[in-house]
Design an enzyme around this catalytic site. Structure first.
Site, PDB file in Angstrom:
ATOM      1  N   ASP A 364       0.715  -1.290   0.126  1.00 16.10           N
ATOM      2  CA  ASP A 364       0.024  -0.078   0.051  1.00 16.10           C
ATOM      3  C   ASP A 364       0.925   1.352  -0.143  1.00 16.10           C
ATOM      4  O   ASP A 364       2.135   1.300  -0.459  1.00 16.10           O
ATOM      5  CB  ASP A 364      -0.887   0.032   1.280  1.00 16.10           C
ATOM      6  CG  ASP A 364      -2.292   0.776   0.885  1.00 16.10           C
ATOM      7  OD1 ASP A 364      -2.527   2.048   1.012  1.00 16.10           O
ATOM      8  OD2 ASP A 364      -3.317  -0.099   0.579  1.00 16.10           O
ATOM      9  N   ASP A 365       0.243   2.308   0.454  1.00 21.17           N
ATOM     10  CA  ASP A 365       0.975   3.579   0.418  1.00 21.17           C
ATOM     11  C   ASP A 365       2.209   3.667   1.107  1.00 21.17           C
ATOM     12  O   ASP A 365       2.400   3.113   1.925  1.00 21.17           O
ATOM     13  CB  ASP A 365      -0.146   4.653   1.112  1.00 21.17           C
ATOM     14  CG  ASP A 365       0.323   6.237   0.714  1.00 21.17           C
ATOM     15  OD1 ASP A 365       1.449   6.445  -0.046  1.00 21.17           O
ATOM     16  OD2 ASP A 365      -0.451   6.907   1.042  1.00 21.17           O
ATOM     17  N   LYS A 474      -4.398  -1.113  -6.593  1.00 17.53           N
ATOM     18  CA  LYS A 474      -5.145  -0.655  -5.906  1.00 17.53           C
ATOM     19  C   LYS A 474      -5.398   0.834  -6.351  1.00 17.53           C
ATOM     20  O   LYS A 474      -4.429   1.431  -6.190  1.00 17.53           O
ATOM     21  CB  LYS A 474      -5.008  -0.500  -4.545  1.00 17.53           C
ATOM     22  CG  LYS A 474      -6.211   0.091  -3.595  1.00 17.53           C
ATOM     23  CD  LYS A 474      -5.867  -0.291  -2.143  1.00 17.53           C
ATOM     24  CE  LYS A 474      -6.877   0.368  -1.226  1.00 17.53           C
ATOM     25  NZ  LYS A 474      -6.556   0.102   0.037  1.00 17.53           N
ATOM     26  N   ASP A 476      -6.517   4.510  -6.028  1.00 17.24           N
ATOM     27  CA  ASP A 476      -6.928   5.398  -4.975  1.00 17.24           C
ATOM     28  C   ASP A 476      -7.200   6.675  -5.368  1.00 17.24           C
ATOM     29  O   ASP A 476      -6.799   7.077  -6.209  1.00 17.24           O
ATOM     30  CB  ASP A 476      -6.385   5.179  -3.530  1.00 17.24           C
ATOM     31  CG  ASP A 476      -7.065   5.259  -2.249  1.00 17.24           C
ATOM     32  OD1 ASP A 476      -8.214   5.692  -2.323  1.00 17.24           O
ATOM     33  OD2 ASP A 476      -6.447   5.046  -1.086  1.00 17.24           O
ATOM     34  N   MET A 477      -8.051   7.409  -4.573  1.00 15.75           N
ATOM     35  CA  MET A 477      -8.425   8.908  -4.647  1.00 15.75           C
ATOM     36  C   MET A 477      -9.037   9.340  -3.257  1.00 15.75           C
ATOM     37  O   MET A 477     -10.056   9.096  -2.849  1.00 15.75           O
ATOM     38  CB  MET A 477      -9.445   8.831  -5.847  1.00 15.75           C
ATOM     39  CG  MET A 477      -9.627  10.585  -6.428  1.00 15.75           C
ATOM     40  SD  MET A 477     -10.960  11.493  -5.457  1.00 15.75           S
ATOM     41  CE  MET A 477     -12.285  10.909  -6.342  1.00 15.75           C
ATOM     42  N   ASN A 478      -8.056  10.229  -2.737  1.00 15.06           N
ATOM     43  CA  ASN A 478      -8.403  10.530  -1.051  1.00 15.06           C
ATOM     44  C   ASN A 478      -8.629  11.987  -0.856  1.00 15.06           C
ATOM     45  O   ASN A 478      -8.430  12.576  -0.003  1.00 15.06           O
ATOM     46  CB  ASN A 478      -7.222  10.102  -0.538  1.00 15.06           C
ATOM     47  CG  ASN A 478      -7.050   8.563  -0.220  1.00 15.06           C
ATOM     48  OD1 ASN A 478      -7.954   8.038   0.178  1.00 15.06           O
ATOM     49  ND2 ASN A 478      -5.984   8.121  -0.582  1.00 15.06           N
ATOM     50  N   CYS A 524     -10.781   2.476  -5.490  1.00 16.09           N
ATOM     51  CA  CYS A 524     -10.875   3.091  -4.221  1.00 16.09           C
ATOM     52  C   CYS A 524     -10.924   4.601  -4.343  1.00 16.09           C
ATOM     53  O   CYS A 524     -10.198   5.064  -4.835  1.00 16.09           O
ATOM     54  CB  CYS A 524      -9.709   2.608  -3.406  1.00 16.09           C
ATOM     55  SG  CYS A 524      -9.462   3.103  -1.639  1.00 16.09           S
ATOM     56  N   ASP A 546     -13.156   2.265   4.151  1.00 17.08           N
ATOM     57  CA  ASP A 546     -11.965   2.412   4.988  1.00 17.08           C
ATOM     58  C   ASP A 546     -12.078   1.892   6.395  1.00 17.08           C
ATOM     59  O   ASP A 546     -11.049   1.322   7.029  1.00 17.08           O
ATOM     60  CB  ASP A 546     -11.332   3.696   5.070  1.00 17.08           C
ATOM     61  CG  ASP A 546     -10.323   4.107   3.873  1.00 17.08           C
ATOM     62  OD1 ASP A 546      -9.981   3.280   3.017  1.00 17.08           O
ATOM     63  OD2 ASP A 546     -10.148   5.183   3.645  1.00 17.08           O
TER      64      ASP A 546
END
Length: 726
Positions: A364-365, A474, A476-478, A524, A546
């Site tokens: 992940d990140d 994955k 993502d867009m946060n 995500c 989440d």
């Protein structure tokens, strides 16, 4: 599937269980009926032309012919209809009056693709029949093409709209909805979703009242707060019985649903791109395509509505290699390490995952740039050699040697102000002149309406994916959009930015997913902030929330299942106390909740006891046995977590040969009532064997009498029953 009667000028669209009927009257396209299937619609309940006060007459010779009371299929505003319109066009002279009249139609086999937009599809022309109805405004030269597609094997109608400026002057589109339906009465409940980050898709159902209700998003995404969907339900409709009318928008950006009850107790329901802060300039010869709306009618309650959406979205919206393939059991390192990752720690977790039978390791990140926290490096998609000294290719090769597939997290749509990309291209983010650039999670949104930004992202992300053996991404867009402006668009087109962003995002996703067809992509947005049909077209599954707490997930996954199939629902077991809400639940319950979707883990396997590791090994083994049933079976909701302390659901094989039921009890009660789980969807004439006890029961008995839930003290209990036809 689609009939046209030239004498009555009537269109009749037939689905498996429903009818949708329109008719041309005095040049106007009227909506006559949507509901349970009728063989031939002969007009037993004709449109009322009774004159009403303050209703302007379209034709003085027919005082009842007023647009303010007619059930219109694609209504405008300004010439007699005071209800909210489906579209609005501004002329060069500043006026917004147009008058669309029928100009022709075409019925043809198959279903067309939409330019630049995700949509449902067919694999052969025999799978669907489509209808194009052309409406024209003689003054401006505006042409509006209404397209309807009826599926042979799916109980649904897909519709969209295309605007074309065939006149000599420019036009400005102010409103362009994808679907509008006029119902003749208001005896409905409305069902929509509401929520927030980590609390997505709560169900909101209540009777319609004499008002206009709007459910929308202006965040640049479909959002955690709402979903681009509504359902109108007859008041007695439940899971198995009653009429349900659903409308779902295949779009990932700003949307609006509007439900209006007028003084005559009729209802106008519509859905499409949110007209707030939207306009689109159409020069002569230019066109604009709306997203697709998917309409489902069910006479079998909410369960029938869900099954229609599940079957269509799983097999004719989702695409690619993994559409029909089992999804791997994964371990994600995020809650185990957060940003403090290292090769040594990752490999230690992977070693425990391999022993447990887990199939995919997801990094992940934190693996790129100088990403030690969420303040920097988004946009700099190069490996951080401080954390991964041997590089990404070495790590992926090492994991594959261990028997694990390898996945990677990206957030391509964002940029950190503290990044090499932003320092080189500060104009590449969404912004407006002379205004501060608002930060969310310490990041800005890249302007994907720009081709140069999309080209950079396609190149930089593809370089990483091509440089290692990567099996999963994955995406993502946060954060949501603020200061929605583009440095490259002229003044008159700035309000096109949000939609042009979505078109650019879809183009970027199409480019990358087509270049890497063997990678499983999962979308995500801080969990479920962009869980919508548009994303499923490019990525067949979505990280649902989440919030990984098992109790919270019962409601989140239950609500999500109203539209989206279990094969699209990402669900993980995490550590306790849960990192989002602090709750402590059993590993058994966490496993059962996560098994009800695409199964995985998000915790530090190296810190578990041997008993916990053994439980996980058993869970993984069990899930692999039931995986085809979970991911590709029919899903039935049995007990509603929004109405009590228990939740129950079951999965049934399409041929009714196998079933598995789950029951969850959140809080223990004193002197509890006896509980049963009554299966649904079984063959009533077949005998089913309980695989745990070898007892056998009839399908009719399991559905009507049910199985007894164990009487056991304690909170957070869950149980599972697995049956196979003898």
């Amino acid at each position: 599937m689609i009939d046209f009667d030239p004498e009555t000028m009537q269109f009749h669209l037939h689905t498996e269980s429903g009818s949708y009927v329109m008719q041309v009257t005095e040049g106007y396209l009227l909506h006559l009926y949507w509901g349970k299937k009728v063989g031939t619609y002969r007009g037993s309940s004709p449109v009322s032309l009774a004159p009403r006060s303050f209703a302007p007459y379209t034709d003085p010779a027919q005082p009842g012919l007023s647009l303010s009371t007619l059930p219109l299929e694609y209504p405008s505003y300004g010439n007699g209809d005071y209800r909210h319109p489906a579209y609005q066009m501004q002329l060069d002279n500043g006026s917004t009056v147009t008058d669309l009249r029928y100009a022709g139609h075409r019925i043809y086999p198959g279903k067309k693709k939409l330019d630049g937009l995700p949509a449902t599809y067919v694999e052969s022309n025999q799978e669907a029949q489509s209808l194009d109805i052309l409406l024209q405004d003689q003054v401006t030269g505006l042409s509006v093409l209404l397209t309807y597609s009826v599926f042979r094997d799916f109980d649904a109608i897909a519709r969209s709209v295309r605007f074309e400026n065939n006149g000599a002057e420019s036009l400005r589109l102010l409103r362009a909805l994808s679907a509008s339906v006029d119902f003749r009465d208001d005896q409905f409940d409305i069902l929509t979703f509401y929520g927030s980050h980590s609390n997505e898709r709560n169900i909101n159902r209540h009777p319609l009242s004499m008002e206009t209700q709007v459910i929308d998003s202006t965040r640049g995404a479909s959002s955690h707060q709402h979903d681009p969907f509504f359902a109108l339900l007859r008041p007695n409709t439940d899971e198995e019985h009653g009429d349900a009318f659903g409308c779902s928008l295949v779009y990932s950006g700003n949307f609006a649903t509007q439900i209006e009850v007028d003084p005559y107790h009729t209802v106008r329901a519509s859905i499409g791109i949110n007209p707030f802060d939207f306009s689109w300039l159409l020069e002569p010869g230019e066109s604009f395509q709306t997203p697709e709306a998917v309409m489902v009618y069910s006479s079998r309650g909410l369960g029938g509505l869900s099954h229609a959406y599940h079957h269509l979205y799983r097999t004719r919206l989702a695409r690619g290699k993994y559409r029909d393939r089992p999804r791997p059991v994964l371990i994600n390192n995020w809650e185990a390490t957060y940003f403090k990752l290292s090769e040594e720690k990752l490999l230690a977790i992977a070693g425990e995952a391999q022993k447990a039978g887990i199939e995919l390791f997801v990094l992940d990140d934190g693996w790129f740039g100088h990403r030690d926290n969420d303040h920097s490096s988004l946009g700099d998609w190069t490996v951080d050699r401080r954390k991964l000294p041997h590089g990404m290719h070495w790590l992926s090769a090492h994991l594959h040697e261990m028997g694990l597939k390898f996945g990677l997290w990206f957030e391509p749509e964002m940029v950190s102000p503290d990044s090499d990309l932003y320092r080189a291209h500060p104009d590449w983010c969404l912004h407006v002149p002379d205004r501060p650039r608002t930060l969310g999670r310490n990041q800005l949104v890249l302007d994907l309406s720009r081709a140069d930004v999309r080209d950079y992202l396609a190149q930089s992300v593809s370089a990483v994916l091509a440089g290692a053996d990567i099996n999963y991404v994955k995406w993502d867009m946060n954060r949501h959009m603020t200061e929605i402006g583009s440095a490259l668009l002229p003044t008159g087109r700035q309000r096109e930015t949000a939609h042009r962003y979505m078109l650019g995002l879809y183009e970027l996703m199409e480019t990358i997913t087509a270049q890497f067809p063997d990678i499983l992509f999962e979308s995500c947005s801080g969990g479920g902030g962009r869980f919508d049909p548009g994303m499923l077209y490019y990525m067949p599954q979505t990280w649902t929330s989440d919030n990984t707490d098992a109790v919270s997930r019962l409601k989140i996954q239950y609500g999500t299942s109203l539209i989206y199939p279990p094969s699209s629902i990402g669900a993980h077991v995490s550590a306790v106390p849960n990192h989002q809400v602090g709750r402590v639940t059993s590993l058994v319950m966490r496993g059962h909740a996560a098994m009800s979707g695409n199964f995985g883990y998000e915790l530090d396997l190296t810190r578990l006891s041997e008993d916990e590791k053994e439980t996980i090994r058993k869970q993984v083994t069990f899930y692999k046995q039931i995986r085809p049933l979970i991911q590709f079976g029919d899903f039935y909701r049995i007990k509603d977590p929004f109405e009590g302390g228990a939740t129950a659901w079951c999965f049934v094989a399409p041929d009714h040969s196998e079933a598995i039921g789950f029951y969850f009890q959140v809080l223990a009660e004193p002197s509890p009532r006896l509980q049963t789980l009554k299966f649904r969807g079984l063959d009533p004439d077949a005998l089913y064997e309980n695989l745990a006890t070898d007892d056998a029961f009839g399908g009719d008995e399991l559905m009507n009498a049910g199985v007894s839930v164990p009487e056991e003290k304690g909170d957070f209990k869950s149980y599972v029953w697995r049956f196979r036809k003898k």
